[in-house]
Every structure is written in structure tokens, then in C-alpha cells.
Motif scaffolding. Structure first.
Motif, PDB file in Angstrom:
ATOM      1  N   LEU A   1       0.861  -1.173   0.000  1.00 42.55           N
ATOM      2  CA  LEU A   1       0.000   0.000   0.000  1.00 42.55           C
ATOM      3  C   LEU A   1       0.898   1.224   0.000  1.00 42.55           C
ATOM      4  N   TRP A   2       0.712   2.120  -0.948  1.00 39.44           N
ATOM      5  CA  TRP A   2       1.657   3.227  -1.092  1.00 39.44           C
ATOM      6  C   TRP A   2       0.957   4.570  -1.205  1.00 39.44           C
ATOM      7  N   ALA A   3       1.732   5.624  -0.919  1.00 39.02           N
ATOM      8  CA  ALA A   3       1.238   6.992  -1.050  1.00 39.02           C
ATOM      9  C   ALA A   3       2.387   7.878  -1.510  1.00 39.02           C
ATOM     10  N   SER A   4       2.079   8.808  -2.400  1.00 39.60           N
ATOM     11  CA  SER A   4       3.085   9.754  -2.880  1.00 39.60           C
ATOM     12  C   SER A   4       3.411  10.761  -1.778  1.00 39.60           C
ATOM     13  N   VAL A   5       4.677  11.210  -1.756  1.00 45.40           N
ATOM     14  CA  VAL A   5       5.073  12.180  -0.732  1.00 45.40           C
ATOM     15  C   VAL A   5       4.734  13.607  -1.139  1.00 45.40           C
ATOM     16  N   ALA A   6       4.359  13.836  -2.420  1.00 50.42           N
ATOM     17  CA  ALA A   6       4.256  15.227  -2.863  1.00 50.42           C
ATOM     18  C   ALA A   6       3.043  15.551  -3.724  1.00 50.42           C
ATOM     19  N   ASP A   7       2.219  14.563  -4.094  1.00 50.56           N
ATOM     20  CA  ASP A   7       1.024  14.906  -4.859  1.00 50.56           C
ATOM     21  C   ASP A   7      -0.129  14.012  -4.428  1.00 50.56           C
ATOM     22  N   ASP A   8      -1.205  13.989  -5.209  1.00 51.48           N
ATOM     23  CA  ASP A   8      -2.444  13.334  -4.788  1.00 51.48           C
ATOM     24  C   ASP A   8      -2.532  11.909  -5.331  1.00 51.48           C
ATOM     25  N   ALA A   9      -1.479  11.129  -5.161  1.00 50.56           N
ATOM     26  CA  ALA A   9      -1.463   9.765  -5.694  1.00 50.56           C
ATOM     27  C   ALA A   9      -1.282   8.756  -4.573  1.00 50.56           C
ATOM     28  N   ALA A  10      -2.000   7.641  -4.701  1.00 52.97           N
ATOM     29  CA  ALA A  10      -1.901   6.529  -3.746  1.00 52.97           C
ATOM     30  C   ALA A  10      -2.475   5.299  -4.425  1.00 52.97           C
ATOM     31  N   GLY A  11      -2.063   4.123  -3.949  1.00 55.93           N
ATOM     32  CA  GLY A  11      -2.582   2.909  -4.574  1.00 55.93           C
ATOM     33  C   GLY A  11      -2.027   1.659  -3.927  1.00 55.93           C
ATOM     34  N   PHE A  12      -2.118   0.575  -4.684  1.00 59.19           N
ATOM     35  CA  PHE A  12      -1.683  -0.734  -4.204  1.00 59.19           C
ATOM     36  C   PHE A  12      -0.877  -1.402  -5.307  1.00 59.19           C
ATOM     37  N   ALA A  13       0.316  -1.900  -4.959  1.00 59.97           N
ATOM     38  CA  ALA A  13       1.157  -2.628  -5.908  1.00 59.97           C
ATOM     39  C   ALA A  13       1.096  -4.104  -5.562  1.00 59.97           C
ATOM     40  N   PRO A  14       0.406  -4.939  -6.372  1.00 62.55           N
ATOM     41  CA  PRO A  14       0.270  -6.364  -6.047  1.00 62.55           C
ATOM     42  C   PRO A  14       1.575  -7.111  -6.230  1.00 62.55           C
ATOM     43  N   ARG A  15       1.832  -8.055  -5.331  1.00 66.25           N
ATOM     44  CA  ARG A  15       3.004  -8.932  -5.460  1.00 66.25           C
ATOM     45  C   ARG A  15       2.597 -10.099  -6.353  1.00 66.25           C
ATOM     46  N   VAL A  16       2.980 -10.046  -7.608  1.00 65.57           N
ATOM     47  CA  VAL A  16       2.465 -10.956  -8.622  1.00 65.57           C
ATOM     48  C   VAL A  16       2.812 -12.413  -8.314  1.00 65.57           C
ATOM     49  N   ALA A  17       3.938 -12.649  -7.641  1.00 66.51           N
ATOM     50  CA  ALA A  17       4.380 -14.018  -7.405  1.00 66.51           C
ATOM     51  C   ALA A  17       3.390 -14.837  -6.581  1.00 66.51           C
ATOM     52  N   VAL A  18       2.520 -14.178  -5.789  1.00 68.83           N
ATOM     53  CA  VAL A  18       1.563 -14.946  -4.978  1.00 68.83           C
ATOM     54  C   VAL A  18       0.270 -15.236  -5.723  1.00 68.83           C
ATOM     55  N   GLY A  19       0.126 -14.725  -6.946  1.00 66.32           N
ATOM     56  CA  GLY A  19      -1.022 -15.088  -7.763  1.00 66.32           C
ATOM     57  C   GLY A  19      -2.265 -14.247  -7.517  1.00 66.32           C
ATOM     58  N   ASP A  20      -3.428 -14.863  -7.740  1.00 66.78           N
ATOM     59  CA  ASP A  20      -4.702 -14.142  -7.721  1.00 66.78           C
ATOM     60  C   ASP A  20      -4.996 -13.496  -6.383  1.00 66.78           C
ATOM     61  N   ILE A  21      -4.514 -14.071  -5.300  1.00 63.53           N
ATOM     62  CA  ILE A  21      -4.807 -13.546  -3.979  1.00 63.53           C
ATOM     63  C   ILE A  21      -4.302 -12.110  -3.822  1.00 63.53           C
ATOM     64  N   ALA A  22      -3.233 -11.756  -4.534  1.00 66.99           N
ATOM     65  CA  ALA A  22      -2.694 -10.402  -4.462  1.00 66.99           C
ATOM     66  C   ALA A  22      -3.694  -9.396  -5.025  1.00 66.99           C
ATOM     67  N   PHE A  23      -4.387  -9.766  -6.092  1.00 68.11           N
ATOM     68  CA  PHE A  23      -5.353  -8.860  -6.711  1.00 68.11           C
ATOM     69  C   PHE A  23      -6.638  -8.787  -5.898  1.00 68.11           C
ATOM     70  N   GLN A  24      -7.041  -9.896  -5.305  1.00 67.89           N
ATOM     71  CA  GLN A  24      -8.214  -9.881  -4.443  1.00 67.89           C
ATOM     72  C   GLN A  24      -7.978  -8.988  -3.230  1.00 67.89           C
ATOM     73  N   ALA A  25      -6.818  -9.132  -2.599  1.00 66.53           N
ATOM     74  CA  ALA A  25      -6.493  -8.290  -1.447  1.00 66.53           C
ATOM     75  C   ALA A  25      -6.336  -6.832  -1.861  1.00 66.53           C
ATOM     76  N   GLY A  26      -5.709  -6.608  -3.022  1.00 70.89           N
ATOM     77  CA  GLY A  26      -5.499  -5.249  -3.482  1.00 70.89           C
ATOM     78  C   GLY A  26      -6.795  -4.497  -3.706  1.00 70.89           C
ATOM     79  N   ALA A  27      -7.811  -5.172  -4.226  1.00 66.32           N
ATOM     80  CA  ALA A  27      -9.103  -4.524  -4.431  1.00 66.32           C
ATOM     81  C   ALA A  27      -9.690  -4.035  -3.104  1.00 66.32           C
ATOM     82  N   GLU A  28      -9.518  -4.815  -2.045  1.00 63.10           N
ATOM     83  CA  GLU A  28     -10.004  -4.401  -0.724  1.00 63.10           C
ATOM     84  C   GLU A  28      -9.314  -3.122  -0.267  1.00 63.10           C
ATOM     85  N   TRP A  29      -7.999  -3.030  -0.503  1.00 61.83           N
ATOM     86  CA  TRP A  29      -7.271  -1.853  -0.047  1.00 61.83           C
ATOM     87  C   TRP A  29      -7.554  -0.636  -0.912  1.00 61.83           C
TER      88      TRP A  29
END
Length: 339
Positions: free
Chosen positions: A258-286
Motif C-alpha cells: 500500500l503506497w502513497a506519494s510524498v508530494a502529490d495526490d497519488a496513492a494505490g496498491f502494488a500487487p506482489r504478482v508471485a503470490v497469484g490471484d490472492i494479491a489482486f483480491q487483497a489489493g481490491a479491498e485496499w
């Protein structure tokens, strides 16, 4: 080495029809498991994969007759009473002309000079039985460990030397099992498959500059947001500034950042692809949690702090620890794609 959610390359074999009274669906299952065993001998697959079986009408593939997905690939998958055996018995019992597809997701290990690392979807095996006569087999890989240049255009001679021979040996043995040579898939964003692995592109250079960053990262974002309703409470999804981040785990597995920019209005989630579909399911929640923070008028850094202070959640939660910082979102996406 970088993992991808899209296939880096694929190979297809056409298999001779079964003979000697062997049931067609049983033959398809035996082929799928034979390939899985070949991969497992080289740690390219492990005994905890997932298998799915679908049966569709040959006249209209939209007509789904059987759909059994997410079954565990047990130590003896076709032993009486296993979920896979029951699904194959059901497939065999369908009387009309149909298309039977078996899909196996193979967790496996790629090798680095400092050890081996696990990806939850290193390969997939797809065996398709058309009208109980023609059998087609496709093997896909989701890793660039077999390439001389990774999907961000960096030479990786040691990684290639450790992994490419494993893939070449597996392809050769699969071809011997199936009685024919593979038909390599077309060149894609990432690489050009060959009968024994991938083309060495160091002389002419890759087809695209930073194909992973150009194609994979935007595709990840689309996939994360595809199941979410439209909303105006959104932070920007890209930034040119440094980012601060917290690791996220699900059921004990690191699934992303889970990330946030230090200087503008950006934030999001970077999925760890190696763990598969569970990364995208968890990312949607965040991403939904970030929408809630945005709706409260919080800046990205304030949102990160607010989410870090919320009570722990049962399965998916932030890993305790200090907020870390990287020089760019690109560096964080690189981290999420590797380990």
C-alpha cells in the motif's frame, strides 16, 4: 527476474487420440498430470497446485455444462473420491458433443544466484479435448527467468544460466511424453518462444523497451479495479515523486504494498504478482479503503497513516512496522514484481 500476470510465452502440442479403449477424458487427465509430474521433477511445479475442469457444448462454447474450479491438486489426484476424479467422472458422463478443458496452475521455483524463490503461478497447463477426438495441450509460463534479457531490458546471464536449461529439459521431456514437438507461441510483448525455450534477443534487442512496465503494470491496475464500482473518490494512480509504503499480508503471505506519494495526490496498491490471484483480491479491498480515506478528504500520506492505525483485520492486514520510502513508484513496482 520478474513475474508477470500475463503469459511471457507458451507452447502447444497436438496429441494423438487415445487408443485401446482408454476413455477420452481419462486420457486428457493423464496427459495433464504427466506434464505436471515432469515440471515437478525440476521444481517447476509443486504438489499444491490448483486444477479446474470445465465442460462446454461443442455447438456453443458459451453453454457451460460443468464448471469445477479451484480444486486442490492432491498427491494422488485421480484416486477414487478426490475432487478431481469426481469432476473427470462427470465430464466422461456427458453424452453430447462437448469441449472438455483441464487447467492446472503450477506453483514452482525459479533460481537466483543467492537461492530459489517461489511463484504461485510459474506455469499453467491447459489440456483441451475437442468432441472426444482431438487433444490439444498448451503450456504457459509467467516468468522471465528463462530469458537472456529480463522484461525490463536488463541482461541476466546468471539467472538465464540457472533456469533456461531447466525449461529446455522439461520441454524436451514433455515432447517425448506427447510424441510430437511443440509449436511455439507467437512473439508477444515480452519474448519470442522457440521449441526449446526462448529466442536470445541480445543481438537485435527486445521488441519493446521495458515491456513489463509498459504493458504489465497498466494491466495490473485495470485488473485491480475491474471488480470495483465506479467512484469519484479516487487518488491518482501514478506519480513522479518518491513514495512511502507499507507491506500487506493475507493469511501469512506477503501480497503487495500500500503506497502513497510524498508530494502529490497519488496513492494505490502494488500487487506482489508471485503470490497469484490472492494479491489482486487483497489489493481490491485496499483500494476500497483508500476510497474511504479520499472521501474523508485525507491527503495520501494522511490516508496511509490512518489505515496503519486502524484495528487489525482478520485475514488481510498491514504488516506491523515503520513506513518505508522508495525513490519512485517504479522502484516499488519493481519490488512487487520480483519477490
Amino acid at each position: 527476474m520478474i513475474n508477470s500476470s500475463m503469459p511471457v510465452g507458451d507452447w502447444t502440442w497436438e496429441v494423438a487420440p487415445a487408443s485401446g479403449g482408454v476413455r477420452p477424458a481419462a486420457r486428457a487427465a493423464e496427459v495433464a498430470l504427466g506434464i505436471w509430474n515432469i515440471l515437478a521433477e525440476r521444481d517447476l511445479a509443486t504438489p499444491v497446485g490448483k486444477v479446474g475442469v470445465s465442460v462446454r457444448s461443442a455447438g456453443d462454447v458459451r453453454d457451460v455444462l460443468i464448471d469445477a474450479d479451484g480444486m486442490n491438486l492432491e498427491p494422488e489426484p485421480l484416486a477414487p473420491g478426490t475432487a478431481f476424479a469426481r469432476a473427470m467422472d462427470q465430464a466422461e458422463s456427458v453424452e453430447e458433443n462437448c469441449v472438455v478443458t483441464i487447467r492446472v496452475e503450477c506453483p514452482g521455483y525459479w533460481l537466483e544466484p543467492d537461492g530459489k524463490y517461489r511463484a504461485e503461478k510459474l506455469f499453467t497447463i491447459r489440456v483441451t479435448l475437442w468432441a472426444r477426438r482431438s487433444l490439444m495441450v498448451t503450456l504457459e509460463t509467467y516468468s522471465d527467468a528463462w530469458l537472456t534479457i529480463d522484461t525490463r531490458n536488463r541482461e541476466q546471464p546468471q539467472v538465464h544460466a540457472l533456469n533456461a536449461p531447466r525449461l529446455a529439459a522439461a520441454l524436451e521431456e514433455i515432447s517425448a511424453l506427447l510424441g510430437s514437438a511443440p509449436d511455439p507461441g507467437d512473439e508477444n510483448y515480452f519474448a519470442k518462444p522457440t521449441p526449446d525455450g526462448f529466442e536470445d534477443v541480445r543481438i537485435e534487442g527486445p521488441a519493446y523497451d521495458d515491456s513489463w512496465g509498459t504493458f504489465e503494470v497498466p494491466d495490473q491496475d485495470r485488473r485491480l479495479r475491474s471488480a470495483l464500482p465506479d467512484s469519484e473518490d479516487e487518488y491518482e494512480c501514478i506519480t513522479d515523486h518518491p513514495v512511502r509504503y507499507l507491506a500487506v499480508e493475507h493469511a501469512g503471505h506477503l501480497v503487495g504494498y500500500l503506497w502513497a506519494s510524498v508530494a502529490d495526490d497519488a496513492a494505490g496498491f502494488a500487487p506482489r504478482v508471485a503470490v497469484g490471484d490472492i494479491a489482486f483480491q487483497a489489493g481490491a479491498e485496499w483500494l476500497l479503503a483508500l476510497r474511504e480515506a479520499h472521501g474523508q478528504g485525507l491527503t495520501p500520506l494522511a490516508a496511509l497513516d490512518w489505515l496503519a492505525r486502524r484495528p487489525p483485520r482478520p485475514e488481510t492486514d498491514l504488516v506491523p512496522g515503520a513506513v518505508r520510502e522508495l525513490t519512485s513508484l517504479d522502484a516499488l513496482e519493481e519490488l512487487s514484481g520480483r519477490y
